[in-house]
Design an enzyme around this catalytic site. Structure first.
Site, PDB file in Angstrom:
ATOM      1  CD  GLU A 165      13.672  -3.792  12.083  1.00  0.00           C
ATOM      2  OE1 GLU A 165      12.987  -2.695  12.294  1.00  0.00           O
ATOM      3  OE2 GLU A 165      13.230  -4.917  12.576  1.00  0.00           O
ATOM      4  CD  GLU A 372      14.791  -6.262  16.295  1.00  0.00           C
ATOM      5  OE1 GLU A 372      13.708  -5.966  16.266  1.00  0.00           O
ATOM      6  OE2 GLU A 372      15.722  -5.424  16.308  1.00  0.00           O
TER       7      GLU A 372
HETATM    8  C1  FCB Z   1      11.825  -3.283  15.347  1.00  0.00           C
HETATM    9  C2  FCB Z   1      12.911  -2.595  15.867  1.00  0.00           C
HETATM   10  C3  FCB Z   1      13.143  -2.585  17.232  1.00  0.00           C
HETATM   11  C4  FCB Z   1      11.737  -2.589  18.156  1.00  0.00           C
HETATM   12  C5  FCB Z   1      10.937  -3.635  17.560  1.00  0.00           C
HETATM   13  C6  FCB Z   1       9.740  -3.679  18.309  1.00  0.00           C
HETATM   14  O1  FCB Z   1      11.429  -2.946  13.948  1.00  0.00           O
HETATM   15  O2  FCB Z   1      14.193  -2.876  15.414  1.00  0.00           O
HETATM   16  O3  FCB Z   1      13.944  -1.586  17.776  1.00  0.00           O
HETATM   17  O4  FCB Z   1      11.241  -1.336  18.204  1.00  0.00           O
HETATM   18  O5  FCB Z   1      10.845  -3.499  16.368  1.00  0.00           O
END
Ligand code: FCB
Length: 466
Positions: A165, A372
């Site tokens: 990210e 994620e």
């Molecule tokens: C993302 C991050 C991860 C975590 C989630 C909830 O943006 O990559 O580390 O904090 O959010």
């Protein structure tokens, strides 16, 4: 549901180093920008830090056993750069890299494919002191570090992710300063995007030079951007649409276009420095190195309106002192369910996102992995010690269905990683937001699988009949 996925679809879980490892002084680890940021007053909820976190550094065998029991095919974790190079340059700190060596072997012994993220926001403090991502030199240092990790682990790591990210590092870390390193450069933070992406491209080259063949990607945070009026129900006007376009550039296209197309999107009003970045064609050629997969982190869509509503979303100390941005955040209708963080839960957003990426990037898009996806809720054990989290089960069920819908629509998505295996240190929110499939009682470090863990285990088992 699970039958809609091929048997080689990868079900996984995701974590990051600073959020779970603790052991910040063990085996010669250097300081990271998150150690510094957490030590500053009023940065983190309740003054919490990652000093102990889930103590995963010492308990990784137990955590791998939890994953083995869950049945995941892959585990996404990150390597802490300051463990490998305590000052961010120079030779390897062997004791620090040994930890990841042990972790990778433990995973492989349980048939869990390691997905290694090289950078999940924990820049060594000396690298930040020398300018961090505001300087191009950090890209070169990052690639050196990538090569060192690959020299040691290249033969055993199944998937490599360069950056996690970069959009959040640019916006939250350098733009508004609610994450480390806490800078407030607003749109002057755009060069930090370019330098991270250049570091990504150089790291891809370093990995390939170290013999890593195939399975190199990046994990970008993406959000479908919806133009909206400033209040629920209001129709978007031209100013709202222009604002939504600007935000889409900042959050999505600024990071995906250079990597996948080798160019920056055209600059919206207010993004003057984007033109300078776009002129750096030599770096863009490096940034656009072909990838083997593209990781997507998805949590929520974003409703954007013309700037006026921004003030409602940022802390007053920021809005009082900063010039306005060219967009504002519009509220979601109250009927949309919210997670513990207050984030809207909108599963079809994942389908829209994946089909949108496929349409925009076409043949330039490598296979996708959702690296994620997950939600926080204030889960606590019941008197009998069990932890029920029906809202997370609902969130995940909806998003897995949205993933299946994307596949049905022709999207080539090959894996899905839940954020997160464990409750952990949620950056500026500290330990207050729990994202885990496994509950962590921080004082005792006791791990208790929640009902969502059992739900995911059943999903994976149905998908992979023995
Ligand atoms: C993302 C991050 C991860 C975590 C989630 C909830 O943006 O990559 O580390 O904090 O959010």
């Amino acid at each position: 549901m699970a039958g809609q996925f091929p048997t080689d679809f990868v079900w996984g879980v995701s974590t990051s180093a600073y959020q779970i490892e603790g052991a910040v002084d063990a085996d010669g680890r250097g300081r990271s920008i998150w150690d510094t940021f957490c030590a500053e007053p009023n940065r983190i909820a309740n003054g919490e830090t990652g000093e102990t976190a889930c103590d995963h550094y010492h308990r990784y065998r137990d955590d791998v056993a939890l994953m083995a029991d869950l049945g995941v095919g892959a585990y996404r974790f990150s390597v802490a750069w300051p463990r490998v190079q305590p000052t961010g340059s120079g030779p390897v700190n062997a004791a620090g890299l040994d930890f990841y060596d042990r972790l990778v072997d433990e995973l492989r012994a349980h048939d869990i494919a390691p997905m290694l993220t090289l950078y999940h926001w924990d820049t060594p403090q000396p690298v930040e002191d020398a300018g961090g991502w505001t300087t191009r030199d950090t890209a070169r240092r990052f690639a050196d570090y990538a090569g060192l990790v690959a020299d040691r682990l290249g033969d055993r790591v199944a998937y490599w992710v360069t950056l996690n990210e970069p959009a959040m590092m640019t916006m939250l870390g350098y733009g508004v300063g609610v994450h480390a390193p806490g800078r407030q450069l607003l749109l002057d933070a755009l060069p930090t995007a370019h330098h991270q992406l250049y570091g990504h491209g150089l790291a891809v080259a370093a990995l390939r030079a170290a013999g890593v063949a195939g399975r190199i990607g990046i994990a970008n945070n993406h959000t479908p951007v919806v133009p909206a009026g400033a209040t629920p129900g209001a129709e978007p006007g031209p100013a709202d649409r222009a604002a939504a376009d600007a935000y889409d550039v900042l959050h999505n296209r600024l990071f995906a276009d250079p990597v996948l197309l080798g160019r920056y999107p055209s600059a919206p009003a207010g993004f003057a420095s984007l033109d300078e970045l776009a002129a750096d064609t030599a770096a863009l050629a490096t940034i656009a190195a072909p990838l083997d997969f593209y990781g997507v982190n998805y949590y929520q869509p974003t409703r954007i309106c013309a700037p006026d509503a921004l003030a409602a979303e940022l802390p007053p100390e920021l809005t009082d002192s900063l010039p306005p941005l060219p967009f504002g955040f519009a509220p979601f209708d109250d009927s949309v369910p919210r997670t513990g963080f207050g984030w809207p839960s909108v599963p079809p957003g994942l389908t829209d996102l994946l089909t949108g990426l496929t349409e925009r990037y076409g043949t330039r898009l490598p296979p996708l992995y959702v690296t994620e996806n997950g939600a926080s809720y204030p889960d606590e054990p019941a008197a009998d010690g069990t932890v029920a989290d029906p809202e997370r089960v609902e969130y995940l069920t909806g998003h897995v269905a949205a993933l299946a819908a994307a596949r049905d629509a022709g999207v080539d998505v090959r894996g899905y990683f839940v954020w997160s295996l464990l409750d952990n240190f949620e950056w500026a929110a500290g330990y207050g937001q729990r994202f885990g499939l496994v509950h962590v009682d921080y004082p005792t470090q006791r791990r208790t699988p929640k009902s969502s863990y059992h739900w995911y285990r059943d999903l994976i088992a149905t998908d992979r009949p023995q």
